[in-house]
Design a protein around this motif. Sequence first.
Motif, PDB file in Angstrom:
ATOM      1  N   CYS A 121       0.867  -1.186   0.000  1.00 65.25           N
ATOM      2  CA  CYS A 121       0.000   0.000   0.000  1.00 65.25           C
ATOM      3  C   CYS A 121       0.900   1.232   0.000  1.00 65.25           C
ATOM      4  CB  CYS A 121      -0.913   0.015   1.224  1.00 65.25           C
ATOM      5  SG  CYS A 121      -1.968   1.484   1.268  1.00 65.25           S
TER       6      CYS A 121
ATOM      7  N   ARG B 284       0.005   4.448   0.586  1.00 61.52           N
ATOM      8  CA  ARG B 284      -0.566   5.668   1.181  1.00 61.52           C
ATOM      9  C   ARG B 284       0.140   6.167   2.430  1.00 61.52           C
ATOM     10  NH1 ARG B 284      -4.619   3.028  -1.171  1.00 61.52           N
ATOM     11  NH2 ARG B 284      -5.710   4.232  -2.737  1.00 61.52           N
ATOM     12  N   LYS B 285       0.672   5.228   3.194  1.00 62.94           N
ATOM     13  CA  LYS B 285       1.393   5.627   4.418  1.00 62.94           C
ATOM     14  C   LYS B 285       0.538   6.531   5.313  1.00 62.94           C
ATOM     15  CE  LYS B 285       6.042   4.953   2.631  1.00 62.94           C
ATOM     16  NZ  LYS B 285       5.575   4.006   1.639  1.00 62.94           N
ATOM     17  N   CYS B 286      -0.695   6.140   5.573  1.00 62.86           N
ATOM     18  CA  CYS B 286      -1.564   6.923   6.460  1.00 62.86           C
ATOM     19  C   CYS B 286      -0.921   6.981   7.846  1.00 62.86           C
ATOM     20  CB  CYS B 286      -2.931   6.262   6.607  1.00 62.86           C
ATOM     21  SG  CYS B 286      -3.782   5.924   5.070  1.00 62.86           S
TER      22      CYS B 286
ATOM     23  N   CYS C 264      -1.514   4.157  10.643  1.00 66.28           N
ATOM     24  CA  CYS C 264      -1.917   2.878  10.028  1.00 66.28           C
ATOM     25  C   CYS C 264      -1.661   1.736  11.014  1.00 66.28           C
ATOM     26  CB  CYS C 264      -1.093   2.654   8.758  1.00 66.28           C
ATOM     27  SG  CYS C 264      -1.262   0.988   8.053  1.00 66.28           S
TER      28      CYS C 264
ATOM     29  N   GLN D  98       2.540  -2.402   4.262  1.00 64.72           N
ATOM     30  CA  GLN D  98       2.736  -1.359   3.245  1.00 64.72           C
ATOM     31  C   GLN D  98       3.806  -1.694   2.184  1.00 64.72           C
ATOM     32  OE1 GLN D  98       3.327   2.434   5.147  1.00 64.72           O
ATOM     33  NE2 GLN D  98       1.507   2.219   6.411  1.00 64.72           N
TER      34      GLN D  98
ATOM     35  N   GLY E  69      -2.696  -3.593   3.635  1.00 64.24           N
ATOM     36  CA  GLY E  69      -2.366  -3.346   2.219  1.00 64.24           C
ATOM     37  C   GLY E  69      -3.557  -2.775   1.427  1.00 64.24           C
TER      38      GLY E  69
ATOM     39  N   TYR F 226      -7.380   5.733   5.984  1.00 67.42           N
ATOM     40  CA  TYR F 226      -7.490   5.953   7.425  1.00 67.42           C
ATOM     41  C   TYR F 226      -6.996   7.360   7.766  1.00 67.42           C
ATOM     42  CZ  TYR F 226      -6.421   5.719  12.379  1.00 67.42           C
ATOM     43  OH  TYR F 226      -6.347   5.978  13.715  1.00 67.42           O
TER      44      TYR F 226
HETATM   45  S1  SF4 Z   1      -4.374   2.501   6.760  1.00 67.70           S
HETATM   46 FE1  SF4 Z   1      -4.850   1.258   4.933  1.00 67.70          FE
HETATM   47  S2  SF4 Z   1      -4.691   2.737   3.246  1.00 67.70           S
HETATM   48 FE2  SF4 Z   1      -3.596   3.642   4.988  1.00 67.70          FE
HETATM   49  S3  SF4 Z   1      -1.429   3.021   4.788  1.00 67.70           S
HETATM   50 FE3  SF4 Z   1      -2.448   1.502   6.122  1.00 67.70          FE
HETATM   51  S4  SF4 Z   1      -3.055  -0.129   4.697  1.00 67.70           S
HETATM   52 FE4  SF4 Z   1      -2.676   1.701   3.456  1.00 67.70          FE
END
Ligand code: SF4
Length: 195
Positions: free
Chosen positions: A28, A30-32, A35, A41, A71, A129
């Motif tokens: 993934c 995005r690195k929210c 997370c 990721q 992910g 997120y």
């Molecule tokens: S919360 Fe979800 S979208 Fe955001 S980095 Fe983690 S896996 Fe990715």
Amino acid sequence: MNLRIHAFKDGITKLGPGVRFGLWTQGCPRKCPGCMTPDSQPFNGGFEAEVDKIAEKIIASGRIGLTISGGEPFFQAAALTELIEKVKAVRDVGVIVYTGYTIEEINACNDPNYIKFLNECDLIIDGRYIDELNDGKNGRGSSNQRAIAITDRYNNFVSEFGTKSREVEFFYKEDSFSMVGIPSKEMLERLKKLK
Ligand code: SF4
């Protein structure tokens, strides 16, 4: 076809109705911040598995519910579509997908693989997120995330989404344990200190 997987777990009960098979894809971008699965990721993390082998596991589990999270599942849309088709050829399984995309972003991508995968789902929980919007409510990580019904299979779940407190469950195996579900921020902080 292969899938890159972060984890799978049979017998989960906190990510959708009933007892389900859980599958977490790897990768993934995005690195929210905040997370709860940062290990999912890296795109070169996790492990590769043949779609056929994972389909066999899901079929052998006997479950009629499958929850896919990450992910980012949509990055492996073609392989996941193949997986679901193989399972549905044997059993009418209900599919819930947690994605960091919004449904508007999925549709705007205009990627036929994304649309095919979306059409195999009964329900998606959409949107990334956002830590500041984590309100501790069930089914979601933050209040921007929506339960979007693709079919009416999970209408009861949709109507209760975001209305109750969260629950998680723990699985113990020899000297390790894993958690499934979406924890409160406080619980997640406590768990990080245990690692
Ligand atoms: S919360 Fe979800 S979208 Fe955001 S980095 Fe983690 S896996 Fe990715």
